[in-house]
Design a protein around this motif. Sequence first.
Motif, PDB file in Angstrom:
ATOM      1  N   UNK A  51      76.647 -53.649  57.866  1.00 16.20           N
ATOM      2  CA  UNK A  51      76.916 -53.033  58.993  1.00 16.20           C
ATOM      3  C   UNK A  51      78.218 -53.090  59.817  1.00 16.20           C
ATOM      4  N   UNK A  52      78.628 -54.465  59.800  1.00 13.96           N
ATOM      5  CA  UNK A  52      80.010 -54.525  60.189  1.00 13.96           C
ATOM      6  C   UNK A  52      81.296 -53.970  59.351  1.00 13.96           C
ATOM      7  N   UNK A  53      80.977 -53.799  58.111  1.00  8.61           N
ATOM      8  CA  UNK A  53      81.854 -53.440  57.129  1.00  8.61           C
ATOM      9  C   UNK A  53      81.855 -51.847  57.413  1.00  8.61           C
ATOM     10  N   UNK A  54      80.708 -51.127  57.570  1.00  7.38           N
ATOM     11  CA  UNK A  54      80.772 -49.740  57.996  1.00  7.38           C
ATOM     12  C   UNK A  54      81.161 -49.406  59.339  1.00  7.38           C
ATOM     13  N   UNK A  55      81.271 -50.521  60.406  1.00  5.11           N
ATOM     14  CA  UNK A  55      82.047 -50.098  61.788  1.00  5.11           C
ATOM     15  C   UNK A  55      83.368 -50.089  61.521  1.00  5.11           C
ATOM     16  N   UNK A  56      83.920 -51.243  60.573  1.00  2.57           N
ATOM     17  CA  UNK A  56      85.345 -51.199  60.467  1.00  2.57           C
ATOM     18  C   UNK A  56      85.811 -49.896  59.683  1.00  2.57           C
ATOM     19  N   UNK A  57      84.971 -49.421  58.915  1.00  2.00           N
ATOM     20  CA  UNK A  57      85.317 -48.245  57.992  1.00  2.00           C
ATOM     21  C   UNK A  57      85.359 -47.102  59.004  1.00  2.00           C
ATOM     22  N   UNK A  58      84.418 -47.140  59.933  1.00  6.86           N
ATOM     23  CA  UNK A  58      84.346 -46.010  60.738  1.00  6.86           C
ATOM     24  C   UNK A  58      85.656 -46.135  61.930  1.00  6.86           C
ATOM     25  N   UNK A  59      85.909 -47.266  62.085  1.00 11.11           N
ATOM     26  CA  UNK A  59      87.146 -47.573  63.096  1.00 11.11           C
ATOM     27  C   UNK A  59      88.330 -46.833  62.428  1.00 11.11           C
ATOM     28  N   UNK A  60      88.346 -47.410  61.094  1.00 12.94           N
ATOM     29  CA  UNK A  60      89.597 -46.811  60.304  1.00 12.94           C
ATOM     30  C   UNK A  60      89.659 -45.272  60.275  1.00 12.94           C
ATOM     31  N   UNK A  61      88.699 -44.802  60.121  1.00 14.78           N
ATOM     32  CA  UNK A  61      88.485 -43.145  60.171  1.00 14.78           C
ATOM     33  C   UNK A  61      88.995 -42.671  61.494  1.00 14.78           C
ATOM     34  N   UNK A  62      88.478 -43.243  62.627  1.00 10.80           N
ATOM     35  CA  UNK A  62      88.644 -42.858  63.970  1.00 10.80           C
ATOM     36  C   UNK A  62      90.283 -42.789  64.221  1.00 10.80           C
ATOM     37  N   UNK A  63      90.695 -43.881  63.775  1.00 17.15           N
ATOM     38  CA  UNK A  63      92.160 -44.099  64.130  1.00 17.15           C
ATOM     39  C   UNK A  63      92.884 -43.125  63.199  1.00 17.15           C
ATOM     40  N   UNK A  64      92.700 -42.943  61.895  1.00 14.27           N
ATOM     41  CA  UNK A  64      93.401 -41.903  61.105  1.00 14.27           C
ATOM     42  C   UNK A  64      93.134 -40.487  61.710  1.00 14.27           C
ATOM     43  N   UNK A  65      92.089 -40.216  62.156  1.00 13.56           N
ATOM     44  CA  UNK A  65      91.824 -38.890  62.659  1.00 13.56           C
ATOM     45  C   UNK A  65      92.708 -38.674  64.078  1.00 13.56           C
ATOM     46  N   UNK A  66      92.920 -39.753  64.671  1.00 15.65           N
ATOM     47  CA  UNK A  66      93.682 -39.668  66.134  1.00 15.65           C
ATOM     48  C   UNK A  66      95.054 -39.422  65.743  1.00 15.65           C
TER      49      UNK A  66
END
Length: 443
Positions: A379-394
Amino acid sequence: GIFFLGLGLENNSTLMGLDISNNDIGAMGIETLSKVLVTCAIRSLNLSRNKLGDQGAEHLSKIFPNKMTTLQVSKLDLSVNEMTPSGANKILEGLRKNTYMEEVILDKNNFGDITSLAYCLKDNIILQSLSLQSCNIGPIGALHISDGLRKNGTLSTLSLASNPIEDDGATEIGESLSANKKLITLDLSSCKIGDIGGKQLGLGLRSNISLKNLSLKDNSLGMDAGQDLCELLVPNKTLQKLQLEMNPMPFRYTKELVKLIDRNLTLFKRELLPQYQQTIDHLQADEGKLEKTQTQISKFLEKTELVEKHLDMANRKREEVREVEGEKYKALEKEFTRIMERQGYLHEKSQKVNEKIAQTQMNTDYEMKTYEHKIEIITQESNRIMKDITIKQEEILKRKSHYQQEIERLKKTLQEALQKKSIADTTLRAFKQQVDHRRARLE
């Protein structure tokens, strides 16, 4: 100061981390300190910015973990210590025999293109993270590193940022990626890599199955590199983070690479779902076994109660018969003894069943805790990946907004130019009419 520090550390068994960075202890200081470090329980040691030089590196390398010393440092920081290739050879030779160190930082030392880099990576069996930022490593040094990576089976993180390895060095690193199956994170930012090096890295990544994070920031990757990477990374299903900031690469290729990374992240999540489902299936199977065991216990207890009732009846009957017939009493007493033996057997069996139930419960609790811990990590790894995706999208949205503003400004400039041209054409026509009028008057 180092002398008194050594006295305090002598035979220490509680202090686990020591940070004496930026103290200019020099070669003499590390020689004094090294005599007591072998008797300590220190696991993390920071000696950065202490001007150890080559002589200090030699003193330190003598106490590196080996069969003759007890030093068990797992993390060592020797960055910014004015080491030349001579001192670097001493450090790397010590690392080659290391049996404890898992993370080593050697940033901003003048290592150059020394061959001991290859031997260190080939022979080391414990090192997991190595940082060699700004160590003046060129294409030849990159060749040595790639030779080591081909045979290394433990290193998961490698940083070569700010080293001028150029296209030739990147080519060697790319070739090693196709053979290496352990490296997860690689930092090649500010390494003067151009389109050729980018293509060779892509060729290595095409068959790589372990690398998840790659930084190529601040290089010279242009249109050709972007096109090659977009084609070569299609078969790669493991790369989840690719940093390309400060490269002259056209936006369309960057956008396409972001799509490939997003695809890999989606595949990674899909691979996790069967693992979750498998864990749930195991838990449900264990619950079914537990329910079955509980049912068996209930039935056994019912049988035990029935046996106890029979025993009570037998006791009452024995008392009655004892008054009437002695011989029948003896027969009943034998029967009672047989029943008691049967009860003892059943009681022993009941104890074994209870012990088995307790053991099953302990195993189930342990597996539940293990599964919960794994799920928490995932779950922590998935949250970190989702955070990276959000940053890239921004970042992509910001770039898109910037490009749209630029297009609007160019449109406005074009309209102003067209207006000026129209006014000029009108003025020119008026001028021509005046000239024609004057010419007619002159004629």
